[in-house]
Design a protein around this motif. Structure first.
Motif, PDB file in Angstrom:
ATOM      1  N   SER A   1     110.333 -12.142  -9.206  1.00  0.00           N
ATOM      2  CA  SER A   1     111.584 -12.497  -8.539  1.00  0.00           C
ATOM      3  C   SER A   1     111.555 -11.924  -7.142  1.00  0.00           C
ATOM      4  O   SER A   1     110.919 -10.901  -6.895  1.00  0.00           O
ATOM      5  CB  SER A   1     112.796 -11.922  -9.276  1.00  0.00           C
ATOM      6  OG  SER A   1     112.950 -12.511 -10.535  1.00  0.00           O
ATOM      7  N   ALA A   2     112.260 -12.595  -6.223  1.00  0.00           N
ATOM      8  CA  ALA A   2     112.315 -12.128  -4.845  1.00  0.00           C
ATOM      9  C   ALA A   2     113.683 -12.459  -4.259  1.00  0.00           C
ATOM     10  O   ALA A   2     114.362 -13.385  -4.709  1.00  0.00           O
ATOM     11  CB  ALA A   2     111.224 -12.791  -4.006  1.00  0.00           C
ATOM     12  N   LEU A   3     114.053 -11.706  -3.254  1.00  0.00           N
ATOM     13  CA  LEU A   3     115.238 -12.002  -2.472  1.00  0.00           C
ATOM     14  C   LEU A   3     114.828 -13.044  -1.432  1.00  0.00           C
ATOM     15  O   LEU A   3     113.906 -12.810  -0.657  1.00  0.00           O
ATOM     16  CB  LEU A   3     115.744 -10.734  -1.785  1.00  0.00           C
ATOM     17  CG  LEU A   3     116.994 -10.872  -0.937  1.00  0.00           C
ATOM     18  CD1 LEU A   3     118.190 -11.241  -1.797  1.00  0.00           C
ATOM     19  CD2 LEU A   3     117.258  -9.556  -0.207  1.00  0.00           C
ATOM     20  N   VAL A   4     115.472 -14.213  -1.441  1.00  0.00           N
ATOM     21  CA  VAL A   4     115.113 -15.288  -0.521  1.00  0.00           C
ATOM     22  C   VAL A   4     116.360 -15.705   0.260  1.00  0.00           C
ATOM     23  O   VAL A   4     117.420 -15.922  -0.327  1.00  0.00           O
ATOM     24  CB  VAL A   4     114.527 -16.507  -1.275  1.00  0.00           C
ATOM     25  CG1 VAL A   4     114.281 -17.666  -0.338  1.00  0.00           C
ATOM     26  CG2 VAL A   4     113.228 -16.118  -1.982  1.00  0.00           C
ATOM     27  N   GLU A   5     116.196 -15.806   1.579  1.00  0.00           N
ATOM     28  CA  GLU A   5     117.280 -16.279   2.445  1.00  0.00           C
ATOM     29  C   GLU A   5     116.803 -17.495   3.220  1.00  0.00           C
ATOM     30  O   GLU A   5     115.776 -17.455   3.895  1.00  0.00           O
ATOM     31  CB  GLU A   5     117.704 -15.186   3.420  1.00  0.00           C
ATOM     32  CG  GLU A   5     118.861 -15.596   4.312  1.00  0.00           C
ATOM     33  CD  GLU A   5     119.332 -14.500   5.233  1.00  0.00           C
ATOM     34  OE1 GLU A   5     119.872 -14.840   6.306  1.00  0.00           O
ATOM     35  OE2 GLU A   5     119.153 -13.300   4.910  1.00  0.00           O
TER      36      GLU A   5
ATOM     37  N   VAL B   1     109.008 -15.592   7.255  1.00  0.00           N
ATOM     38  CA  VAL B   1     107.829 -16.444   7.126  1.00  0.00           C
ATOM     39  C   VAL B   1     108.235 -17.911   7.233  1.00  0.00           C
ATOM     40  O   VAL B   1     109.388 -18.264   6.985  1.00  0.00           O
ATOM     41  CB  VAL B   1     107.076 -16.213   5.787  1.00  0.00           C
ATOM     42  CG1 VAL B   1     106.590 -14.789   5.647  1.00  0.00           C
ATOM     43  CG2 VAL B   1     107.935 -16.598   4.598  1.00  0.00           C
ATOM     44  N   ASP B   2     107.280 -18.743   7.603  1.00  0.00           N
ATOM     45  CA  ASP B   2     107.473 -20.187   7.536  1.00  0.00           C
ATOM     46  C   ASP B   2     107.072 -20.626   6.136  1.00  0.00           C
ATOM     47  O   ASP B   2     106.022 -20.230   5.627  1.00  0.00           O
ATOM     48  CB  ASP B   2     106.615 -20.899   8.583  1.00  0.00           C
ATOM     49  CG  ASP B   2     107.088 -20.608   9.993  1.00  0.00           C
ATOM     50  OD1 ASP B   2     108.314 -20.599  10.215  1.00  0.00           O
ATOM     51  OD2 ASP B   2     106.242 -20.390  10.876  1.00  0.00           O
TER      52      ASP B   2
ATOM     53  N   TRP C   1     109.192 -27.939   6.804  1.00  0.00           N
ATOM     54  CA  TRP C   1     108.963 -26.500   6.935  1.00  0.00           C
ATOM     55  C   TRP C   1     110.266 -25.835   7.332  1.00  0.00           C
ATOM     56  O   TRP C   1     111.057 -26.411   8.085  1.00  0.00           O
ATOM     57  CB  TRP C   1     107.901 -26.216   7.997  1.00  0.00           C
ATOM     58  CG  TRP C   1     106.527 -26.598   7.563  1.00  0.00           C
ATOM     59  CD1 TRP C   1     105.943 -27.825   7.667  1.00  0.00           C
ATOM     60  CD2 TRP C   1     105.564 -25.753   6.943  1.00  0.00           C
ATOM     61  NE1 TRP C   1     104.668 -27.791   7.157  1.00  0.00           N
ATOM     62  CE2 TRP C   1     104.407 -26.524   6.699  1.00  0.00           C
ATOM     63  CE3 TRP C   1     105.567 -24.406   6.573  1.00  0.00           C
ATOM     64  CZ2 TRP C   1     103.270 -26.011   6.101  1.00  0.00           C
ATOM     65  CZ3 TRP C   1     104.427 -23.885   5.975  1.00  0.00           C
ATOM     66  CH2 TRP C   1     103.298 -24.675   5.739  1.00  0.00           C
ATOM     67  N   VAL C   2     110.492 -24.644   6.828  1.00  0.00           N
ATOM     68  CA  VAL C   2     111.704 -23.905   7.152  1.00  0.00           C
ATOM     69  C   VAL C   2     111.353 -22.430   7.330  1.00  0.00           C
ATOM     70  O   VAL C   2     110.466 -21.902   6.641  1.00  0.00           O
ATOM     71  CB  VAL C   2     112.781 -24.110   6.060  1.00  0.00           C
ATOM     72  CG1 VAL C   2     112.340 -23.558   4.718  1.00  0.00           C
ATOM     73  CG2 VAL C   2     114.106 -23.533   6.477  1.00  0.00           C
TER      74      VAL C   2
END
Length: 106
Positions: free
Chosen positions: A65-69, A21-22, A5-6
């Protein structure tokens, strides 16, 4: 190897809506998957419907699509919006795009 999990940040393409979010890292998945309610909250674009084969069988999804960090690395990545999903699943495409990998020893 157990579950990985991150904590991630996921947001709209322009970054105006972002949520922490996890997420479960799913090394068996190609693409990242998000629940429909989260996609709607982030106002993600809905491109087209398609079907994918998963470990649980065939699933219908909407391409988006999404911005993911993750771990301070941020990119716009393709995501699958799935009805009934209860968590974000991070797939290999996102890991590779962000130059990340799982370490099975930890």
């Amino acid at each position: 190897m157990g579950e990985v999990w991150v904590r991630i940040r996921i947001g709209s393409l322009d970054g105006s809506i972002v949520k922490d979010v996890d997420a479960l890292v799913d090394t068996g998945a190609t693409d990242t998957a998000v629940p429909r309610d989260l996609a709607e909250e982030l106002r993600l674009p809905m491109f087209y419907r398609d079907v994918a084969e998963t470990a649980k069988g065939e699933v219908e999804y909407v391409a988006s699509s999404a911005l993911v960090e993750v771990e301070g690395r941020r990119k716009i990545v393709p995501v699958m919006v799935i009805d009934g999903l209860d968590k974000v699943l991070i797939g290999q495409t996102t890991l590779e795009t962000l130059n990340l990998m799982t370490d099975p020893s930890t």
